[in-house]
Motif scaffolding. Structure first.
Motif, short mmCIF file in Angstrom:
data_model
loop_
_atom_site.label_atom_id
_atom_site.label_comp_id
_atom_site.label_asym_id
_atom_site.label_seq_id
_atom_site.Cartn_x
_atom_site.Cartn_y
_atom_site.Cartn_z
N ALA A 20 80.79 -116.60 -26.01
CA ALA A 20 82.02 -117.14 -26.57
C ALA A 20 81.73 -118.34 -27.47
N LEU A 21 80.90 -119.26 -26.97
CA LEU A 21 80.59 -120.44 -27.78
C LEU A 21 79.81 -120.06 -29.03
N ARG A 22 78.91 -119.11 -28.85
CA ARG A 22 78.13 -118.68 -30.02
C ARG A 22 79.05 -118.04 -31.07
N ALA A 23 80.04 -117.32 -30.58
CA ALA A 23 80.98 -116.67 -31.53
C ALA A 23 81.64 -117.70 -32.43
N ALA A 24 81.84 -118.90 -31.86
CA ALA A 24 82.53 -119.92 -32.64
C ALA A 24 81.66 -120.47 -33.76
#
Ligand code: ADP
Ligand code: MG
Length: 585
Positions: A502-506
């Motif tokens: 999720a954080l990487r997606a950001a």
């Protein structure tokens, strides 16, 4: 290098012939610029009929004839003088320009670089006057019989500046520019009858009956024009927008078919073009662009058109406000219409929901108002949104099965649907997440054990400004020193999401966006997160899971595209199946 003192001549004022050639070059770049200036003069003169004839791609002969107010015979000789205008008197007038012309330069510039002929007969006068000017020389004036109105003939353009001739493109290109210019003006002025003939062939012809959709046919062809969606008339801070935009199944590989008119003038403006494009964000595939004709009426003191002699650029006093106005109007229209089915049949309904028979004739109020014409208007009329059906709605579908662990097969009353399970789930997650976010704070689900995620310093920098958005979506993330973050909770809707993903997606594949607005940044981030959380292709689904996915997709506002704009499904209508199997002709 030669020094100034050595090689240059002493300062002297340029002779008139030279300075007028230089000035002419700024206004008249090519045959299409001549056509534009003459066309705008005709519109300023209140013409209801404008005829344009082009020979030799405009190099040989350009003729524009109108039935406007005409020029009184005493003033004809003055019209092609530099800075001669009937549209502007004082410097203050420059702050409130309501006409297309105002610089008094066009006729002078054209006459300076061609063999020029101006014939005009003012309303109420017995005969007209005809003036001939050769390459800016003194004109010869005589009286002539002609119908009321004005006729300008421009021959042998650039005959006296061969350098310009060399810079013209092929005849084909010059003709295309003229064609596209006239077609756009014809579309924006449906109450004016236009006719353009190129080398003796009529290529644009409108009736002047005032039906915008009919006039749009001049630009896009009747078939495409009939599919365009009318914007409701929207007003904000004294500015109004009206126009037509393409539905989601109609798009192009570039922005060239986005046409902007500001106060009746065709302008090029990258910002406003971006506003139209952004309205389609997540709805069109990346690299695809809508078609649009947008008419803006902006209070004259809020626009500066005196930026360049060709008057195609503008400066807005409040570009953000106008950007938002355009983007909201287009977005609302596209979402209300929803994506139409991929179908071979064309519906008979006009895009604004009325039947073809109910189509209005006579000037369209929104259209005319967008030109700043003060027509009386019935209160409360909203053109273009009378009874639009949300055709994005899917019919009830019956799941049939899964193919290749990637696609769902479903049956509807109108044929067969092949659904991309990953794209469909992305759409479902995206809409649910955005809806929960709009309803207030979306439910979060705390992780049993907070996950720490270490990012590169560069990614950490990209993440920082997005933390409040993540929070508004239901994430709980805290900085843990350096480039390390701790994820404490996820949005309940995305509970199956891997916190690291999720954080990487950001921060990964973070696009350099043109001008993302606050809400848009949020939608982009949500779309990326949902992509990570969605069911993957290759995942086998039980029949119950398939049914659940289809049911939730049916509930979406835009079920036919994923948040990145790719289609979620392919629809094979009964009709097309019958055709393909040769059961019908
Ligand atoms: P501008 O349009 O900036 O005033 P132009 O050089 O294009 O300057 O035209 C000069 C003047 O000639 C206009 O102000 C107008 O009075 C007159 N004129 C030009 N074309 C027409 C036309 N088609 N019908 C009536 N008047 C015209
Ligand atoms: Mg003019």
């Amino acid at each position: 290098m030669v020094g100034r003192g050595a090689a240059l001549m002493p300062i002297a004022l340029l002779p008139d012939e030279v300075s007028s050639l230089i000035a002419a070059g700024e206004v008249v770049e090519r045959p299409a610029s001549v056509v534009k200036e003459l066309l705008e003069n005709s519109l300023d003169a209140g013409a209801r009929r404008i005829e344009i004839r082009i020979e030799g791609a405009g190099r040989k002969r350009i003729e524009v004839a109108d039935d406007g107010v005409g020029i009184p015979s005493g003033e004809v000789a003055l019209a092609p003088a530099r800075h001669a205008t009937s549209k502007l008197r004082t410097a203050d007038d420059l702050l409130a320009i309501r006409t297309l012309g105002f610089r008094g330069e066009a006729l002078a510039s054209i006459a300076a670089v061609s063999r020029f002929e101006l014939g005009s007969r003012a309303a109420g006068q017995e005969a007209g006057s005809r003036l001939t000017v050769q390459g800016g020389g003194a004109g010869a004036l005589r009286s002539a019989g002609m119908p009321p109105g004005t006729q300008v003939v421009v021959q042998d353009l650039f005959f006296n500046i061969p350098a310009r001739l060399k810079f013209l493109r092929s005849d084909e290109t010059e003709r295309r520019r003229i064609h596209s210019l006239v077609a756009r003006y014809a579309a924006a002025y449906p109450a004016v009858r236009f006719r353009l003939s190129l080398e003796g062939r009529t290529v644009v012809e409108t009736t002047g009956r005032g039906d915008p959709q009919e006039a749009l046919g001049a630009v896009f062809g009747a078939e495409i024009a009939s599919r365009l969606l009318a914007l409701p008339e929207v007003e904000a801070a004294g500015s109004r927008v009206a126009g037509f935009v393409s539905p989601l199944d109609l798009h192009r590989s570039n922005r060239k078919e986005i046409t902007l008119f500001v106060n009746g003038r065709w302008v090029q403006d990258a910002g406003l073009t971006a506003a139209v494009v952004q309205a389609y964000h997540t709805l069109l595939m990346v690299g695809r662009f809508p078609l649009a004709v947008i008419l803006l009426a902006i209070p004259p003191d809020q626009v500066d058109v005196n930026v360049h002699p060709a008057k195609t650029e503008i400066r807005l006093r409040d570009p953000e406000a106008v950007f938002g106005l355009v983007q909201r109007a287009v977005r609302a229209t596209v979402l209300r219409q929803g994506p139409p089915a991929v179908d071979w049949r064309r519906t008979e309904t006009a895009p604004w929901g009325g039947s073809a028979a109910g189509r209005r004739h006579g000037p369209d109020p929104a259209w005319e108002l967008a030109h700043g014409l003060e027509l009386p208007r019935p209160t409360g009329t909203i053109v273009g949104q009378s009874s639009l059906l949300p055709s994005g709605d899917l019919p009830l579908l019956r799941p049939v099965g899964q193919v290749g662990a990637a696609y769902l097969v479903a049956e509807g009353p109108d044929g067969l649907y092949l659904i991309d399970q990953h794209a469909a789930h992305e759409r479902v997650l995206f809409e649910n997440l955005m809806e929960a976010r709009q309803a207030g704070s979306p439910a979060s689900q705390a992780l049993l054990e907070p996950a720490s995620v270490e990012l590169s310093p560069e990614h950490a920098q990209l993440l920082e400004p997005q933390l409040p958005i993540l929070e508004s979506l239901g994430f709980e993330v805290e900085a843990f020193g350096g480039a390390t973050y701790r994820v404490r909770a996820l949005p309940a809707l995305l509970a199956r999401l891997n916190p690291t993903a999720a954080l990487r997606a950001a921060v990964e594949d973070f696009e350099e966006d043109e001008r993302p607005l606050g809400a848009e940044l949020e939608a982009r981030l949500a779309a990326r997160v949902c992509k990570r959380a969605a069911i993957k292709s290759g995942q086998v689904l039980s029949l119950a899971e398939q049914a659940e996915l289809i049911r939730t997709l049916e509930a979406c506002a835009s079920p036919r595209t994923c948040p990145h704009g790719r289609p979620t499904m392919i629809h094979l209508s009964v009709d097309s199946l019958e055709r393909q199997f040769g059961r019908r002709g």
